[in-house]
Design a protein around this motif. Structure first.
Motif, PDB file in Angstrom:
ATOM      1  N   SER A  57       0.854  -1.179   0.000  1.00  0.00           N
ATOM      2  CA  SER A  57       0.000   0.000   0.000  1.00  0.00           C
ATOM      3  C   SER A  57       0.891   1.230   0.000  1.00  0.00           C
ATOM      4  CB  SER A  57      -0.889  -0.018   1.243  1.00  0.00           C
ATOM      5  OG  SER A  57      -1.651   1.159   1.311  1.00  0.00           O
ATOM      6  N   ALA A  58       0.352   2.376  -0.351  1.00  0.00           N
ATOM      7  CA  ALA A  58       1.142   3.600  -0.396  1.00  0.00           C
ATOM      8  C   ALA A  58       0.925   4.477   0.832  1.00  0.00           C
ATOM      9  CB  ALA A  58       0.813   4.371  -1.670  1.00  0.00           C
ATOM     10  N   ASN A  59       0.528   3.867   1.959  1.00  0.00           N
ATOM     11  CA  ASN A  59       0.371   4.670   3.175  1.00  0.00           C
ATOM     12  C   ASN A  59       1.658   4.601   4.002  1.00  0.00           C
ATOM     13  OD1 ASN A  59       0.296   2.362   4.964  1.00  0.00           O
ATOM     14  ND2 ASN A  59      -1.822   2.046   4.325  1.00  0.00           N
ATOM     15  N   ALA A  60       1.796   5.503   4.958  1.00  0.00           N
ATOM     16  CA  ALA A  60       3.033   5.629   5.741  1.00  0.00           C
ATOM     17  C   ALA A  60       3.387   4.337   6.478  1.00  0.00           C
ATOM     18  CB  ALA A  60       2.918   6.784   6.732  1.00  0.00           C
ATOM     19  N   GLU A  61       2.406   3.682   7.051  1.00  0.00           N
ATOM     20  CA  GLU A  61       2.674   2.453   7.806  1.00  0.00           C
ATOM     21  C   GLU A  61       3.246   1.361   6.901  1.00  0.00           C
ATOM     22  OE1 GLU A  61       0.465  -0.765  10.728  1.00  0.00           O
ATOM     23  OE2 GLU A  61      -0.706   0.850   9.842  1.00  0.00           O
ATOM     24  N   SER A  62       2.640   1.153   5.760  1.00  0.00           N
ATOM     25  CA  SER A  62       3.091   0.116   4.842  1.00  0.00           C
ATOM     26  C   SER A  62       4.482   0.417   4.293  1.00  0.00           C
ATOM     27  CB  SER A  62       2.093  -0.021   3.689  1.00  0.00           C
ATOM     28  OG  SER A  62       2.527  -0.985   2.770  1.00  0.00           O
ATOM     29  N   ILE A  63       4.718   1.670   3.906  1.00  0.00           N
ATOM     30  CA  ILE A  63       6.020   2.057   3.362  1.00  0.00           C
ATOM     31  C   ILE A  63       7.100   1.925   4.427  1.00  0.00           C
ATOM     32  CG2 ILE A  63       7.370   3.961   2.408  1.00  0.00           C
ATOM     33  CD1 ILE A  63       4.702   4.962   1.150  1.00  0.00           C
ATOM     34  N   ALA A  64       6.833   2.431   5.631  1.00  0.00           N
ATOM     35  CA  ALA A  64       7.819   2.361   6.709  1.00  0.00           C
ATOM     36  C   ALA A  64       8.118   0.917   7.102  1.00  0.00           C
ATOM     37  CB  ALA A  64       7.337   3.157   7.920  1.00  0.00           C
ATOM     38  N   THR A  65       7.112   0.068   7.129  1.00  0.00           N
ATOM     39  CA  THR A  65       7.314  -1.336   7.469  1.00  0.00           C
ATOM     40  C   THR A  65       8.201  -2.024   6.436  1.00  0.00           C
ATOM     41  OG1 THR A  65       5.213  -1.469   8.649  1.00  0.00           O
ATOM     42  CG2 THR A  65       6.155  -3.548   7.870  1.00  0.00           C
ATOM     43  N   ALA A  66       7.890  -1.818   5.158  1.00  0.00           N
ATOM     44  CA  ALA A  66       8.695  -2.432   4.095  1.00  0.00           C
ATOM     45  C   ALA A  66      10.133  -1.934   4.142  1.00  0.00           C
ATOM     46  CB  ALA A  66       8.069  -2.138   2.733  1.00  0.00           C
ATOM     47  N   LEU A  67      10.315  -0.640   4.335  1.00  0.00           N
ATOM     48  CA  LEU A  67      11.652  -0.064   4.394  1.00  0.00           C
ATOM     49  C   LEU A  67      12.410  -0.556   5.626  1.00  0.00           C
ATOM     50  CD1 LEU A  67      13.713   1.823   3.160  1.00  0.00           C
ATOM     51  CD2 LEU A  67      12.565   3.737   4.292  1.00  0.00           C
ATOM     52  N   SER A  68      11.740  -0.586   6.744  1.00  0.00           N
ATOM     53  CA  SER A  68      12.357  -1.050   7.987  1.00  0.00           C
ATOM     54  C   SER A  68      12.796  -2.506   7.892  1.00  0.00           C
ATOM     55  CB  SER A  68      11.379  -0.863   9.144  1.00  0.00           C
ATOM     56  OG  SER A  68      11.939  -1.302  10.341  1.00  0.00           O
ATOM     57  N   GLU A  69      11.949  -3.338   7.304  1.00  0.00           N
ATOM     58  CA  GLU A  69      12.303  -4.752   7.134  1.00  0.00           C
ATOM     59  C   GLU A  69      13.540  -4.900   6.259  1.00  0.00           C
ATOM     60  OE1 GLU A  69       8.763  -6.567   5.599  1.00  0.00           O
ATOM     61  OE2 GLU A  69       7.776  -6.604   7.565  1.00  0.00           O
ATOM     62  N   GLY A  73      17.862  -5.983   7.317  1.00  0.00           N
ATOM     63  CA  GLY A  73      18.706  -6.967   6.650  1.00  0.00           C
ATOM     64  C   GLY A  73      20.024  -6.384   6.180  1.00  0.00           C
ATOM     65  N   ILE A  74      20.032  -5.081   5.907  1.00  0.00           N
ATOM     66  CA  ILE A  74      21.249  -4.413   5.432  1.00  0.00           C
ATOM     67  C   ILE A  74      22.120  -3.963   6.605  1.00  0.00           C
ATOM     68  CG2 ILE A  74      22.127  -2.423   4.148  1.00  0.00           C
ATOM     69  CD1 ILE A  74      19.460  -2.498   2.568  1.00  0.00           C
ATOM     70  N   LEU A  75      21.486  -3.452   7.649  1.00  0.00           N
ATOM     71  CA  LEU A  75      22.201  -2.925   8.817  1.00  0.00           C
ATOM     72  C   LEU A  75      21.794  -3.655  10.100  1.00  0.00           C
ATOM     73  CD1 LEU A  75      21.741   0.892   8.068  1.00  0.00           C
ATOM     74  CD2 LEU A  75      23.859  -0.399   7.831  1.00  0.00           C
ATOM     75  N   PRO A  76      21.977  -4.956  10.169  1.00  0.00           N
ATOM     76  CA  PRO A  76      21.564  -5.663  11.391  1.00  0.00           C
ATOM     77  C   PRO A  76      22.378  -5.190  12.593  1.00  0.00           C
ATOM     78  CG  PRO A  76      22.905  -7.096  10.027  1.00  0.00           C
ATOM     79  CD  PRO A  76      22.684  -5.828   9.244  1.00  0.00           C
ATOM     80  N   GLU A  77      21.674  -4.876  13.657  1.00  0.00           N
ATOM     81  CA  GLU A  77      22.317  -4.458  14.911  1.00  0.00           C
ATOM     82  C   GLU A  77      23.205  -3.227  14.750  1.00  0.00           C
ATOM     83  OE1 GLU A  77      21.236  -6.045  17.606  1.00  0.00           O
ATOM     84  OE2 GLU A  77      20.098  -7.325  16.240  1.00  0.00           O
ATOM     85  N   GLN A  78      22.955  -2.402  13.739  1.00  0.00           N
ATOM     86  CA  GLN A  78      23.754  -1.191  13.521  1.00  0.00           C
ATOM     87  C   GLN A  78      22.840   0.013  13.314  1.00  0.00           C
ATOM     88  OE1 GLN A  78      26.498  -1.854  10.310  1.00  0.00           O
ATOM     89  NE2 GLN A  78      27.395  -3.636  11.271  1.00  0.00           N
ATOM     90  N   LYS A  79      21.895   0.188  14.192  1.00  0.00           N
ATOM     91  CA  LYS A  79      20.889   1.232  14.026  1.00  0.00           C
ATOM     92  C   LYS A  79      21.481   2.639  14.038  1.00  0.00           C
ATOM     93  CE  LYS A  79      17.040  -1.529  15.460  1.00  0.00           C
ATOM     94  NZ  LYS A  79      16.163  -1.543  14.330  1.00  0.00           N
ATOM     95  N   GLY A  80      22.643   2.828  14.657  1.00  0.00           N
ATOM     96  CA  GLY A  80      23.282   4.138  14.692  1.00  0.00           C
ATOM     97  C   GLY A  80      23.967   4.511  13.387  1.00  0.00           C
ATOM     98  N   LYS A  81      24.134   3.566  12.485  1.00  0.00           N
ATOM     99  CA  LYS A  81      24.836   3.822  11.223  1.00  0.00           C
ATOM    100  C   LYS A  81      23.990   4.551  10.187  1.00  0.00           C
ATOM    101  CE  LYS A  81      28.720   1.268  11.736  1.00  0.00           C
ATOM    102  NZ  LYS A  81      30.038   1.435  11.224  1.00  0.00           N
TER     103      LYS A  81
END
Length: 120
Positions: A57-69, A73-81
């Motif tokens: 979906s093109a709503n904020a929740e769906s976009i943020a969830t997809a991006l966060s997921e 995978g790209i920055l595991p355990e490196q949230k400060g990066k």
């Protein structure tokens, strides 16, 4: 494109109807473009297309969830990066209260929002 427009004899694709149909086709594909910018071993800034992320979906929740997921995978355990997030000015993306900007910054505290230069 310029060469095509100058030399095409049958189909130029410039009519209002054709342009609208092309835009409708593009809009029907719900996806987010992920581009990563980072420094390499020589501290040279690199910016690369990473992938298209399909959206439910093109709503904020769906976009943020997809991006966060994908980011997990790209920055595991490196949230400060992750230090920046760049979007167009649409309220669903930029919304500082409940937009994608806020949702990503809640998870990645250093990910400050910058308005996309290409969308100025």
């Amino acid at each position: 494109m310029e060469e095509h427009l100058e030399n095409a004899t049958v189909f130029k694709g410039t009519s209002k109807t054709v342009q609208n149909e092309l835009l409708d086709c593009m809009l029907s594909v719900n996806q987010l473009v992920l581009v990563l910018r980072h420094t390499d071993d020589r501290n040279t800034v690199q910016e690369r297309f990473f992938e298209f992320i399909p959206l439910k979906s093109a709503n904020a929740e769906s976009i943020a969830t997809a991006l966060s997921e994908r980011l997990s995978g790209i920055l595991p355990e490196q949230k400060g990066k992750l230090i920046c997030q760049v979007y167009d000015g649409a309220s669903v993306m930029r919304g500082a209260i409940s937009g994608v900007e806020r949702r990503i910054q809640d998870e990645y505290p250093n990910a400050h929002y910058i308005h996309c230069y290409a969308h100025n």
